[in-house]
Write a protein that holds these residues in place. Sequence first.
Motif, mmCIF file in Angstrom:
data_model
loop_
_atom_site.group_PDB
_atom_site.id
_atom_site.type_symbol
_atom_site.label_atom_id
_atom_site.label_comp_id
_atom_site.label_asym_id
_atom_site.label_seq_id
_atom_site.Cartn_x
_atom_site.Cartn_y
_atom_site.Cartn_z
ATOM 1 N N SER A 3 0.845 -1.188 0.000
ATOM 2 C CA SER A 3 0.000 0.000 0.000
ATOM 3 C C SER A 3 0.878 1.235 0.000
ATOM 4 O O SER A 3 2.043 1.190 0.402
ATOM 5 C CB SER A 3 -0.936 0.016 1.204
ATOM 6 N N THR A 104 1.464 0.157 -7.585
ATOM 7 C CA THR A 104 0.404 0.500 -6.646
ATOM 8 C C THR A 104 0.576 1.970 -6.312
ATOM 9 O O THR A 104 1.634 2.383 -5.829
ATOM 10 C CB THR A 104 0.485 -0.358 -5.372
ATOM 11 N N GLU B 44 -5.665 2.345 -9.823
ATOM 12 C CA GLU B 44 -5.552 0.923 -9.519
ATOM 13 C C GLU B 44 -5.432 0.154 -10.828
ATOM 14 O O GLU B 44 -6.043 0.491 -11.835
ATOM 15 C CB GLU B 44 -6.762 0.436 -8.733
#
Lengths: 115, 116
Positions: A3, A104, B44
């Motif tokens: 993340s 990401t 994404e």
Amino acid sequence: AQSVTQPDIHITVSEGASLELRCNYSYGATPYLFWYVQSPGQGLQLLLKYFSGDTLVQGIKGFEAEFKRSQSSFNLRKPSVHWSDAAEYFCAVGTLSGSARQLTFGSGTQLTVLP
Amino acid sequence: GAGVSQSPRYKVAKRGRDVALRCDSISGHVTLYWYRQTLGQGSEVLTYSQSDAQRDKSGRPSGRFSAERPERSVSTLKIQRTEQGDSAVYLCASSFGGVDDGQPQHFGDGTRLSIL
């Protein structure tokens, strides 16, 4: 799972002032780290990248970023901001999925530059 | 030019219709990606393909998103039975490498899709 966090949604600075955009990542292995910039109506342009070696990397347009493993950070800096730097900035970590490397992204930081 | 090119730049479609978005990547690039970018949520990855093999990224409603690669440097993202939530900017990116080699991805300017 990996993340990327960009804690500042919007930053406003005056032209000529210094700039630091924060980026923190979470990834189990040594990351490949990137900063991209996006102007309205345009795609993402690579500013700089970190793969290994010197933790202070230089990029285009006078930007630099420092990789700090202990803080899981990869903050973007510029000593003197120009009006043309107003854009949205995205930090990204490159991760492996299957046999390809994909990015990401953080949610972005919008930079406004005041005259 | 020699960059990644996407078409159309803007697409408006009625809910329920199928849409197709095109990407012309940089010649010689092996891996091609599709990302979805929404306001405040960043980007994404939807899917990627390495050479001729298709690899779908999980997380999207299965079956509605797919990508074809009719030529090595061309990809078409297809969205079936579009929903209003599909409104976003769709970015295409390509990279020279495929396996873990750290090659950066080069992005197109995106297609802004609006579903009515």
